[in-house]
Design a protein around this motif. Structure first.
Motif, PDB file in Angstrom:
ATOM      1  N   LYS A 167       0.822  -1.215   0.000  1.00 18.34           N
ATOM      2  CA  LYS A 167       0.000   0.000   0.000  1.00 18.34           C
ATOM      3  C   LYS A 167       0.857   1.267   0.000  1.00 18.34           C
ATOM      4  O   LYS A 167       0.424   2.314  -0.494  1.00 18.34           O
ATOM      5  N   ASN A 211       3.320   1.988  -1.722  1.00 19.63           N
ATOM      6  CA  ASN A 211       3.798   2.347  -3.073  1.00 19.63           C
ATOM      7  C   ASN A 211       5.299   2.621  -3.121  1.00 19.63           C
ATOM      8  O   ASN A 211       5.759   3.519  -3.815  1.00 19.63           O
ATOM      9  N   ASN A 241      -9.853  -3.238  -3.712  1.00 16.71           N
ATOM     10  CA  ASN A 241     -10.550  -1.957  -3.499  1.00 16.71           C
ATOM     11  C   ASN A 241      -9.735  -0.936  -2.713  1.00 16.71           C
ATOM     12  O   ASN A 241     -10.243   0.129  -2.360  1.00 16.71           O
ATOM     13  N   ILE A 297      -6.177  -0.531  -3.598  1.00 13.68           N
ATOM     14  CA  ILE A 297      -5.051  -0.154  -4.469  1.00 13.68           C
ATOM     15  C   ILE A 297      -5.557   0.052  -5.893  1.00 13.68           C
ATOM     16  O   ILE A 297      -6.614  -0.451  -6.271  1.00 13.68           O
ATOM     17  N   VAL A 298      -4.806   0.807  -6.660  1.00 17.55           N
ATOM     18  CA  VAL A 298      -5.091   0.949  -8.095  1.00 17.55           C
ATOM     19  C   VAL A 298      -4.217  -0.076  -8.809  1.00 17.55           C
ATOM     20  O   VAL A 298      -2.983  -0.003  -8.773  1.00 17.55           O
ATOM     21  N   TYR A 299      -4.857  -1.027  -9.471  1.00 15.74           N
ATOM     22  CA  TYR A 299      -4.136  -2.168 -10.039  1.00 15.74           C
ATOM     23  C   TYR A 299      -3.066  -1.738 -11.042  1.00 15.74           C
ATOM     24  O   TYR A 299      -1.930  -2.229 -10.998  1.00 15.74           O
ATOM     25  N   ASP A 300      -3.395  -0.821 -11.916  1.00 16.53           N
ATOM     26  CA  ASP A 300      -2.425  -0.400 -12.943  1.00 16.53           C
ATOM     27  C   ASP A 300      -1.216   0.294 -12.322  1.00 16.53           C
ATOM     28  O   ASP A 300      -0.091   0.178 -12.823  1.00 16.53           O
ATOM     29  N   GLU A 301      -1.456   1.034 -11.222  1.00 20.31           N
ATOM     30  CA  GLU A 301      -0.328   1.679 -10.541  1.00 20.31           C
ATOM     31  C   GLU A 301       0.587   0.633  -9.905  1.00 20.31           C
ATOM     32  O   GLU A 301       1.818   0.753  -9.942  1.00 20.31           O
TER      33      GLU A 301
END
Length: 578
Positions: free
Chosen positions: A370, A372, A405, A407-411
């Motif tokens: 999370k 990043n 829900n 995290i942004v998968y593509d990121e």
């Protein structure tokens, strides 16, 4: 005469586990016979040396075995017929880790004898004789921890084979029990072995459990049952199941009964995951009763204990922990010594329930992802990620549930791509050896597969190309290690028309079921078995592999057998034509 005096050491069990409030659970074997009854049947049988008790964390595997051993001791030890060696993997895991290799039951005995400074002890042959003649029953409790911690240093297949080869000769009296979580046992492939999987409590058993404990105190019994219903898991729409460790916490009044109070935590998900709610409530209780740290700060300490100390704090660690958490007061440790999630005994502070160790390591992985910042990894975290992330294990399912829900998968995909680029640079992360780097690449790729719900071959192939296709149709640095599944859909890829360079495949039994054609080509690639399942056809052949640059030990048997079958078919065809 050879070894009777060797049983006199205090490492042997003397029927004093003293399991109280025991409710006899059922298993997947029978709905009529309880687990303890089935254990007695197995113990009385001949030529069944090994039994594996499986089940999820906290379901009561250890409790059932301890109850059975106490009852067995009462029955048999009057005639001096039984000696019990109960080995708790968690208590000796640090000593196990010091060994370069563990591949025999004797290794566990030797470690526990060394730890307890036993002078008069069995040698390997005497231990084999003693067990084979029925003079001893050995229990190895928590084999999953050994599997998880030792990794490739512990070859479980060799270990299981040694039991059948070394400890069972002709007396047919060998009795060995292993407890292990479902996931860690099922991810390995074995010949048929006697197993029983423990079932959770149903409502009737939960009711009986509280009645036995609270007796005539009707109010406490009703309140406990009400709380248990709130924490129950739903097996289907109509039936609730109860996890014994939760009932135990309720029984001991370790949870508050205000079920709907708002819990202040950003780390846990109390509204989504039952265990998170239980832990949040237990931590909230400590704030109210002892003025302890916030819920999240308590959880951070538990994560630290799990990750840095493998769930066990010795007294000499206490000053360091105080310093690491910037706490000067002696009451800091005292508050946690009395914490409902921890147990303080013999100057050792550890988790009350052993599965909390893996639980909090999972939380660490989720927080790390999370944040990043994958490049902030250290060796401890790398080892945990390698152990915990799999295609469909229970630990991975928990990670998936926590990350969905949030995290942004593509990121995340971009972050993992950059991480793989970083890890493949020669100067990067020199605290990891080459094999660990390959394991990490595999783990993060598998993480993307399970988070992205890639349930068809085209989707999986697409994400593989995004991460590893550096040039036109050339896949570089792809690593697939320990890729298993118990689900019906197979994690296979379309390798048609692709060239592979510097790739690594190990213990991926569906490899030969991937799609190959005449343009598929591997060079500088390593193949380590198992990579094939029996009775499976495949288009892979010798022409797909550059033999001079590839390590083909793991695939050569399959290719040779395929070549032989083709030659035999050719011979048969010539005969038919003639």
């Amino acid at each position: 005469r050879l070894f009777k005096n060797l049983f006199n050491s205090d490492i042997f069990h003397e029927g004093n586990f003293g399991i109280k409030d025991f409710i006899k659970p059922y298993t997947d074997i029978s709905d009529e016979k309880t687990a303890d009854f089935l254990l007695k049947e197995w113990y009385s049988s001949h030529n069944e040396p090994l039994l594996v008790m499986k089940g999820m964390g906290g379901i009561g595997k250890t409790t059932v075995i301890k109850y059975f051993l106490d009852e067995l001791y009462k029955t048999l030890n009057r005639q001096n017929k039984l000696n019990i060696l109960f080995i708790n993997s968690h208590e000796i895991i640090d000593d196990i880790m010091k060994n370069s290799k563990i591949d025999n039951l004797f290794d566990f005995y030797r470690i526990i004898a060394d730890k307890n400074d036993i002078q008069d002890r069995f040698d390997k042959k005497l231990l084999e004789l003693s067990i084979d003649s029925g003079n001893m029953i050995i229990v190895l409790d928590g084999l999953d921890e050994v599997i998880a911690k030792m990794g490739t240093k512990f070859n479980i297949s060799n270990f299981i084979n040694s039991i059948f080869e070394d400890y069972t000769e002709n007396l047919e009296k060998t009795k060995i029990i292993i407890t292990c979580r479902d996931y860690f046992w099922e991810k390995n492939q074995f010949q048929p072995i006697k197993t029983m999987s423990l079932k959770p409590f149903d409502k009737v058993m939960a009711d009986k459990y509280f009645k036995n404990f609270f007796g005539s105190d009707d109010n406490k019994y009703k309140n406990a049952l009400k709380l248990a219903n709130e924490f129950a898991l739903k097996e289907d729409e109509n039936e609730k199941i109860f996890i014994p460790y939760v009932l135990d916490m309720i029984k001991e009044d370790l949870l508050l009964d205000e079920i709907n109070s708002k819990l202040s935590t950003k780390i846990l998900l109390p509204n989504k995951i039952t265990n998170d709610f239980i832990i949040s409530k237990a931590c909230e209780r400590e704030i109210i009763k002892l003025g302890n740290l916030s819920i999240d700060d308590q959880v951070r300490l538990f994560i630290h204990i799990a990750v840095k100390y493998n769930g066990v704090l010795h007294e000499e660690h206490f000053p360091r922990i105080k310093s690491e958490f910037q706490q000067n007061s002696d009451s800091f440790i005292e508050k946690f010594a009395a914490h409902p999630l921890l147990e303080f005994k013999n100057k050792i502070l550890k988790f009350r329930y052993d599965f909390f160790n893996e639980f909090f390591k999972n939380i660490k992985i989720v927080n790390y992802i999370k944040d990043n910042n994958l490049k902030s990894i250290d060796r401890d975290l790398a080892e945990i990620i390698i152990q915990h992330i799999s295609y469909d294990g229970s630990l991975s399912k928990d990670i998936k549930k926590r990350l969905e829900n949030t995290i942004v998968y593509d990121e995340l995909k971009l972050e993992i791509y950059e991480f793989i680029e970083e890890i493949n640079s020669n100067q990067s992360m020199d605290f990891l050896n080459d094999y660990m780097k390959k394991q990490l690449i595999s783990s993060f790729f598998i993480l993307l597969l399970i988070l992205g719900k890639h349930n068809n071959i085209d989707d999986r192939t697409s994400i593989m190309k995004e991460l590893f296709c550096n040039s036109e149709e050339v896949i570089s640095d792809l690593c697939l290690i320990n890729l298993h599944t118990t689900e019906s859909f197979k994690p296979i890829f379309n390798f048609n028309n692709l060239k592979f360079n510097n790739c690594y495949f190990e213990n991926y039994e569906y490899f030969t079921e991937c799609k190959f054609n005449e343009k598929t080509f591997f060079k500088n690639t390593t193949f380590i078995a198992p990579l094939h399942r029996e009775n499976i056809t495949s288009n892979l052949n010798w022409n797909n592999i550059e033999i001079t640059t590839c390590a083909i030990e793991g695939i050569v048997k399959f290719l040779q057998e395929k070549q032989q079958r083709l030659e035999e078919q050719d011979t048969d065809l010539r005969k038919d034509l003639k």
